[in-house]
Design a protein around this motif. Structure first.
Motif, PDB file in Angstrom:
ATOM      1  N   UNK A 385     -31.442 -73.130  64.147  1.00 49.78           N
ATOM      2  CA  UNK A 385     -33.097 -73.384  64.521  1.00 49.78           C
ATOM      3  C   UNK A 385     -33.758 -73.583  63.337  1.00 49.78           C
ATOM      4  N   UNK A 386     -33.630 -72.799  62.352  1.00 50.09           N
ATOM      5  CA  UNK A 386     -34.268 -73.006  61.041  1.00 50.09           C
ATOM      6  C   UNK A 386     -34.424 -74.552  60.439  1.00 50.09           C
ATOM      7  N   UNK A 387     -33.086 -74.811  60.371  1.00 52.25           N
ATOM      8  CA  UNK A 387     -32.888 -76.289  60.008  1.00 52.25           C
ATOM      9  C   UNK A 387     -33.302 -77.260  60.794  1.00 52.25           C
ATOM     10  N   UNK A 388     -33.318 -76.804  62.058  1.00 50.23           N
ATOM     11  CA  UNK A 388     -33.956 -78.086  63.188  1.00 50.23           C
ATOM     12  C   UNK A 388     -35.548 -78.009  62.943  1.00 50.23           C
ATOM     13  N   UNK A 389     -36.181 -76.866  62.735  1.00 57.40           N
ATOM     14  CA  UNK A 389     -37.701 -76.919  62.712  1.00 57.40           C
ATOM     15  C   UNK A 389     -37.946 -77.645  61.366  1.00 57.40           C
ATOM     16  N   UNK A 390     -37.106 -77.415  60.326  1.00 61.38           N
ATOM     17  CA  UNK A 390     -37.750 -78.027  58.948  1.00 61.38           C
ATOM     18  C   UNK A 390     -37.504 -79.377  59.161  1.00 61.38           C
ATOM     19  N   UNK A 391     -36.476 -80.010  59.780  1.00 62.74           N
ATOM     20  CA  UNK A 391     -36.328 -81.511  59.979  1.00 62.74           C
ATOM     21  C   UNK A 391     -37.506 -81.721  60.879  1.00 62.74           C
ATOM     22  N   UNK A 392     -37.820 -81.174  61.756  1.00 62.38           N
ATOM     23  CA  UNK A 392     -38.947 -81.670  62.651  1.00 62.38           C
ATOM     24  C   UNK A 392     -40.233 -81.925  61.806  1.00 62.38           C
ATOM     25  N   UNK A 393     -40.327 -80.835  60.615  1.00 68.07           N
ATOM     26  CA  UNK A 393     -41.529 -81.074  59.809  1.00 68.07           C
ATOM     27  C   UNK A 393     -41.100 -81.870  58.507  1.00 68.07           C
ATOM     28  N   UNK A 394     -40.164 -82.923  58.803  1.00 70.36           N
ATOM     29  CA  UNK A 394     -39.972 -83.927  57.811  1.00 70.36           C
ATOM     30  C   UNK A 394     -39.318 -83.431  56.541  1.00 70.36           C
ATOM     31  N   UNK A 395     -38.374 -82.500  56.754  1.00 73.38           N
ATOM     32  CA  UNK A 395     -37.170 -82.001  55.581  1.00 73.38           C
ATOM     33  C   UNK A 395     -36.780 -83.123  54.880  1.00 73.38           C
ATOM     34  N   UNK A 396     -36.847 -82.781  53.389  1.00 69.91           N
ATOM     35  CA  UNK A 396     -36.487 -84.069  52.821  1.00 69.91           C
ATOM     36  C   UNK A 396     -35.114 -84.573  52.769  1.00 69.91           C
ATOM     37  N   UNK A 397     -34.291 -83.786  53.160  1.00 65.90           N
ATOM     38  CA  UNK A 397     -32.788 -83.981  53.239  1.00 65.90           C
ATOM     39  C   UNK A 397     -32.618 -84.134  54.668  1.00 65.90           C
ATOM     40  N   UNK A 398     -32.820 -85.379  55.003  1.00 64.03           N
ATOM     41  CA  UNK A 398     -32.784 -85.705  56.554  1.00 64.03           C
ATOM     42  C   UNK A 398     -31.257 -85.786  57.176  1.00 64.03           C
ATOM     43  N   UNK A 399     -30.343 -85.896  56.140  1.00 57.32           N
ATOM     44  CA  UNK A 399     -28.859 -86.233  56.510  1.00 57.32           C
ATOM     45  C   UNK A 399     -28.268 -84.774  56.636  1.00 57.32           C
ATOM     46  N   UNK A 400     -28.633 -83.663  56.680  1.00 57.58           N
ATOM     47  CA  UNK A 400     -27.974 -82.395  56.586  1.00 57.58           C
ATOM     48  C   UNK A 400     -27.366 -82.253  57.848  1.00 57.58           C
ATOM     49  N   UNK A 401     -26.074 -81.537  57.752  1.00 57.72           N
ATOM     50  CA  UNK A 401     -25.259 -81.685  59.092  1.00 57.72           C
ATOM     51  C   UNK A 401     -24.269 -80.390  58.801  1.00 57.72           C
ATOM     52  N   UNK A 402     -24.608 -79.402  59.867  1.00 62.44           N
ATOM     53  CA  UNK A 402     -24.067 -78.387  59.525  1.00 62.44           C
ATOM     54  C   UNK A 402     -22.431 -78.171  59.833  1.00 62.44           C
ATOM     55  N   UNK A 403     -22.033 -79.514  60.339  1.00 64.09           N
ATOM     56  CA  UNK A 403     -20.581 -79.575  60.383  1.00 64.09           C
ATOM     57  C   UNK A 403     -19.866 -79.903  59.182  1.00 64.09           C
ATOM     58  N   UNK A 404     -20.584 -80.180  58.173  1.00 61.71           N
ATOM     59  CA  UNK A 404     -20.239 -80.646  56.773  1.00 61.71           C
ATOM     60  C   UNK A 404     -20.046 -79.125  56.032  1.00 61.71           C
ATOM     61  N   UNK A 405     -18.982 -79.039  55.348  1.00 59.12           N
ATOM     62  CA  UNK A 405     -18.898 -77.692  54.781  1.00 59.12           C
ATOM     63  C   UNK A 405     -19.914 -77.313  53.625  1.00 59.12           C
ATOM     64  N   UNK A 406     -20.087 -78.291  52.859  1.00 56.39           N
ATOM     65  CA  UNK A 406     -21.151 -77.964  51.811  1.00 56.39           C
ATOM     66  C   UNK A 406     -22.749 -77.973  52.495  1.00 56.39           C
ATOM     67  N   UNK A 407     -22.897 -78.742  53.450  1.00 55.48           N
ATOM     68  CA  UNK A 407     -24.142 -78.440  54.123  1.00 55.48           C
ATOM     69  C   UNK A 407     -24.483 -77.167  54.807  1.00 55.48           C
ATOM     70  N   UNK A 408     -23.218 -76.727  55.559  1.00 52.96           N
ATOM     71  CA  UNK A 408     -23.269 -75.326  56.016  1.00 52.96           C
ATOM     72  C   UNK A 408     -23.380 -74.241  55.102  1.00 52.96           C
ATOM     73  N   UNK A 409     -22.887 -74.189  54.052  1.00 48.09           N
ATOM     74  CA  UNK A 409     -23.203 -73.237  53.160  1.00 48.09           C
ATOM     75  C   UNK A 409     -24.622 -73.258  52.515  1.00 48.09           C
ATOM     76  N   UNK A 410     -25.016 -74.605  52.269  1.00 50.46           N
ATOM     77  CA  UNK A 410     -26.467 -74.812  51.978  1.00 50.46           C
ATOM     78  C   UNK A 410     -27.288 -74.176  52.976  1.00 50.46           C
TER      79      UNK A 410
END
Length: 742
Positions: A385-410
Motif C-alpha cells: 500500500x505504501x508503494x501504491x500511494x507513492x505511485x499515485x503521487x508520481x513516485x519517480x521510479x514508476x516501473x517498480x514491481x514487487x514481483x522483481x526481487x531487487x524491487x521487493x527488497x527496495x
C-alpha cells in the motif's frame, strides 16, 4: 384365538413335547449385568493408552536408574550409613539426564515458520537464524514474467469513479481533520508540493566504481549440482539471484498468508517437497548439521499457528518422523510460545506478521480457544500500500514491481526507513534511495513524501485500503480440509467464536446455522472441544428463562445493573447497524437480542427440521470463502470479550496486558496508536487499557521462537512424540500428546 390344546391331541398329531435334558448350546451362560451397580475401567487408565504408556515406563526406568546410581555411589564411598550430600546427587542426576540427550538444549532444534521468514536454531542459542521462506529453482520463466505486477496498476487512471482513489482521498481528508484537532500544523498545499516535485525529478546514474555499497548477487556456480533440477538456493541467496540470469530461476514461497501456498503450486507433492527442502537446507546451512545421519540424535520443537489446519500439522509430523527422522517431536502454538518468551502468565497476544495477524488470549500458560483470531493482513500489505500511494503521487521510479526481487527488497527497505505512525513526524520531507539492479548501473532517485508514510500503516485500522483481491485464490485447491474420523461429512479443523464473529462482520450469513438460527454453544463445529462453551456472539446474555417456563423473569447478568456506555458497535460499511459480532450491551434478553439484530435462540433438537438446511460441510465451505479481515482494534476487543466470557475482572485484566509482537509491529509509535484506538472504543475503561511490547527489551520478531526454546528446556514435558508412537498410531498420536484439545 385358539384355546389350549390337550396333550392327547398333540400326541395324535405328533407334536408332543419331549425333553431329553440336553442344553441348547455348550457355550457357558453369562449372567445378566446388574444395571444398578456395574463398573469398568476400560480406557480409563494411562497404562491402557499406547501413547501414554512409554512415558510412564520412561519415568519408572529413570527412578530405578537413579536409585541404582545412588546405591552404587554409597557402596563406592564405603560408608553406607552416611548419605551423600544433596548437590552431588543432583549433579549425578543431571549428568544422567544429559547423557542420553533428554534435557540437553544443544540437541533440540526449534523451528518457527512464519508467513515470510523462517526462524530456526538450537534451544541453547540466544537468538535464532532468520531466513526468508523462499526457494529459487530453475524454471523457464521468472515470477515477474509469470504474474501481474505488484502493486496493481488499477488506480493509475485517477478517475473519480476509482474506488481505491476515493478511499485514499478520504483517508487524507480524515488525517488532516485529526491533525488539526491535535493542534498539528497542516499546510494547505503539502500534497501539491509532493506531487509536483516527484513529477519533475529525474534519476541520476552512478557508475559502478563510484558506488561503494554494491549488492553482491548470488553466483549461480555455487549450486551443489548445476545439472540437477532439484538444486536450489534458499533464503537471502534465493532473493539475490539476478532476474536476468541464465538459466532463469523462479522464486517459490511455500508459505503464504500463514498457511501453505496452494495458489502458486500445481500439485500437493511439489508444495510439500519444497517445504521439506527449505527446512532441510536450513538445518544443513544455518545449523551446520550437514550429515542427515546425525539428525536422529536431535529433537525438534515445531511452532504452529493458533488456528491451524490439521492437514498441515499432520504433514509436518510426518516429515519430521519420516524425512528428518528426529529423535522426538513436539508442537506448541504461537501465542503460547509468545507468553513463554515474554514471561507472561496472562496476556492478550497480538502477533502482527508479514502477511497475517493473529490474536489470542493466554491464561496460566494455556490458550483460551474461543479467543483465537487469524486475519490475513500484515507488514507486506503495508509495503504494497505504501508503494501504491507513492505511485499515485508520481513516485519517480514508476516501473517498480514487487514481483522483481531487487524491487521487493527496495520496497521493504523504504517501508522500514520512512513509515511511521507518529503524527508529529508528518510533513513534507525530502528523501533519496539507490536502485541497484543486476548488470545495470546504480540509479539515484530523490523523492518527497507527506502523509503516505502514516496512511499506509494506518491500514491496520482501515483494512479496505489493502489489496485483498487475491488472498483467497487457490485456497483448498490442493489440500482438502480435515474431517471427523467417525462422521466423514463433518469438518473438524479448529474454529473459535471470535473468528466466527470476524467472519460475520464481513458476511453476516456465515453466522447462521441451519434454518437461519445462530449456532449454539454446544455446536461442535463452532470450536474445538472444551468442558464449557459460551454463546459466541452474546456471551453476556444469561437470561434464558427457567426450565419450567415460569412467568417470573430470570435475574440480569452480573455487572449490568449500572448503565455502562456501549463499548463499540460492529458496523459493516459504516452504516451503524449492529452485526452478529459480540457486543458488551446488546442482547440482555431474548427480545433485546432480536431487537439488536441477533438471531433468536435455536429450537429444541428434533423440532422445525428443514430438509433444505445447510450441512456442516456447506457451512465450512462458505466460511472458507470469506476473507477474515477487520480493523485491528475491533478484532482485539472481540478476542478479549470472547475470552472473558462475561467476567468483568478478566476483561479488565486482558485489557491491561495486551502484548504486541511480530515484525509488522516495529513501525514507530505502533503501540501508542493502538492504545489510543482501543481507548476510543472503550472510554469506560480508559485507565485500564495498556498496550506494551514484549518484556526484557526483546526483539518482537523472535519472542515466539524464544518462548518455544524455553518450552523445549522444561524438564517435565509430556508432549514429546517418539518414532515408536508415530509408527504404531500415526497422526492419531496427536490427540494424546498435544497440550490443547485436538
Amino acid at each position: 384365538m385358539v384355546g389350549k390344546v390337550s396333550e392327547r391331541v398333540l400326541l395324535r398329531e405328533g407334536l408332543e413335547r419331549t425333553d431329553n435334558g440336553m442344553k441348547q448350546t455348550s457355550w457357558p451362560d453369562v449372567p445378566a449385568i446388574n444395571q444398578k451397580n456395574y463398573y469398568t475401567d476400560y480406557m480409563k487408565r494411562d497404562d491402557q493408552v499406547l501413547a501414554l504408556r512409554p512415558q510412564a515406563e520412561a519415568t519408572r526406568d529413570r527412578l530405578v536408574q537413579t536409585a541404582k546410581d545412588r546405591d552404587r555411589a554409597l557402596a563406592r564411598n564405603g560408608h553406607a550409613e552416611v548419605p551423600l550430600p544433596i548437590p552431588d546427587l543432583q549433579g549425578a542426576e543431571d549428568a544422567t539426564a544429559t547423557a542420553d540427550g533428554q534435557l540437553d538444549p544443544s540437541k533440540i532444534i526449534v523451528i518457527h515458520p512464519g508467513s515470510q521468514n523462517l526462524r530456526i536454531g538450537f534451544a541453547s542459542d540466544a537468538l535464532p537464524k532468520t531466513i526468508p521462506t523462499a526457494l529459487a529453482t530453475k524454471f523457464p520463466q521468472t515470477e515477474s514474467e509469470m504474474y501481474e505486477a505488484l502493486p496493481r496498476r488499477k488506480f493509475e487512471g485517477k478517475t473519480p469513479t476509482n474506488k481505491w482513489s476515493k478511499k485514499y482521498q478520504k483517508m487524507c481528508s480524515e488525517l488532516k481533520v485529526e491533525m488539526r484537532a491535535n493542534k498539528r500544523k497542516v499546510l494547505p498545499n503539502s500534497k501539491e508540493l509532493v506531487v509536483n516535485y516527484n513529477r519533475r525529478t529525474e534519476a541520476e546514474k552512478i557508475p559502478t566504481h563510484n558506488d561503494p555499497l554494491q549488492v553482491e548477487w548470488t553466483d549461480l556456480e555455487n549450486l551443489e549440482d548445476p545439472n540437477s533440477a532439484a538444486s536450489c538456493f534458499i533464503g537471502q541467496a534465493a532473493l539475490r539471484v539476478p532476474d536476468d540470469s541464465n538459466p532463469k530461476f523462479k522464486v517459490w514461497w511455500p508459505m503464504h498468508y500463514g498457511w501453505l501456498n496452494e495458489d502458486e503450486y500445481t500439485t500437493a507433492e511439489h508444495l510439500c517437497d519444497d517445504f521439506e527442502t527449505l527446512l532441510d537446507r536450513a538445518i544443513r546451512q544455518e545449523l551446520g548439521l550437514t550429515k542427515s545421519s546425525s539428525w536422529r540424535n536431535y529433537s525438534c520443537v515445531f511452532v504452529i499457528p493458533d488456528l491451524y489446519d490439521k492437514r498441515y500439522v499432520e504433514q509436518v509430523l510426518k516429515s519430521c518422523m519420516s524425512w528428518f527422522e528426529f529423535n522426538r517431536v513436539c508442537f506448541i502454538q504461537e501465542s503460547m510460545a509468545a507468553a513463554f518468551g515474554a514471561g507472561y502468565t496472562q496476556a492478550c497476544v497480538v502477533d502482527v506478521g508479514a502477511q497475517k495477524t493473529s490474536i489470542a488470549c493466554v491464561e496460566d500458560g494455556l490458550m483460551v480457544e474461543d479467543s483465537r483470531i487469524n486475519m490475513k493482513y500484515g507488514g507486506f500489505d503495508v509495503t504494497d500500500t505504501f508503494i501504491r500511494m507513492m505511485l499515485y503521487d508520481n513516485f519517480p521510479y514508476q516501473d517498480i514491481n514487487l514481483r522483481r526481487r531487487y524491487d521487493f527488497l527496495l520496497a521493504e527497505e523504504l517501508k522500514m526507513k520512512h513509515c511511521t505512525m507518529q503524527q508529529a513526524d508528518i510533513s513534507v520531507q525530502l528523501y533519496q534511495f539507490h536502485l541497484r539492479a543486476p548488470n545495470q548501473p546504480t540509479h539515484k532517485y530523490q523523492f518527497k513524501t507527506y502523509d503516505e508514510v502514516i496512511l499506509a500503516p494506518m491500514g491496520f485500522y482501515e483494512p479496505n485500503i489493502f489489496d485483498n483481491s487475491t488472498k483467497l485464490r487457490g485456497r483448498r485447491k490442493l489440500m482438502d480440509r480435515s474431517y471427523n474420523s467417525y462422521d466423514v461429512d463433518v469438518p473438524d479443523d479448529p474454529q473459535s467464536a471470535a473468528q466466527l464473529a470476524i467472519l460475520a462482520l464481513v458476511q453476516p450469513s456465515v453466522a447462521s446455522g441451519a434454518n437461519g438460527f445462530q449456532p449454539s454453544a454446544s455446536d461442535p463445529n463452532l470450536a474445538t472441544p472444551m468442558k464449557e462453551k459460551s454463546q459466541p456472539f452474546n456471551f453476556l446474555s444469561r437470561e434464558n428463562g427457567t426450565p419450567m417456563g415460569s412467568n417470573a423473569p430470570s435475574p440480569g447478568p452480573e455487572g449490568t445493573s449500572t448503565p455502562v456506555p456501549a463499548p463499540f458497535l460492529f458496523s459493516a460499511n459504516g452504516n451503524g447497524t449492529a452485526s452478529p459480532a459480540p457486543n458488551g450491551t446488546a442482547g440482555a434478553s431474548g427480545t433485546n437480542g432480536a431487537r439488536n439484530g441477533l438471531s433468536p435462540a435455536p429450537p429444541p433438537p428434533g423440532m422445525f427440521v428443514d430438509s433444505t438446511a445447510r450441512s456442516a460441510k456447506t457451512l465450512a465451505i462458505e466460511r472458507d470463502a470469506v476473507l477474515p479481515v477487520a480493523p485491528l482494534d475491533i478484532a482485539i476487543l472481540t478476542s478479549i470479550q470472547n475470552a472473558a466470557k462475561g467476567d468483568d475482572k478478566k476483561l479488565r485484566d486482558y485489557l491491561g496486558s495486551i502484548m504486541v509482537i511480530g515484525g509488522g509491529s516495529k513501525t514507530p509509535a505502533f503501540t501508542q496508536t493502538l492504545e489510543d484506538k482501543l481507548k476510543a472504543r472503550r472510554p469506560d475503561l480508559f485507565d485500564r487499557i495498556l498496550v506494551s511490547r514484549s518484556a526484557r527489551d526483546m526483539d518482537e520478531q523472535v519472542v515466539t521462537w524464544k518462548g518455544a526454546s524455553v518450552f523445549a528446556k522444561l524438564p517435565a514435558n509430556d508432549s514429546w512424540i517418539t518414532p515408536f508412537e508415530f509408527e504404531r498410531l500415526g497422526a492419531r498420536v496427536l490427540h494424546h500428546k498435544v497440550l490443547w484439545a485436538w
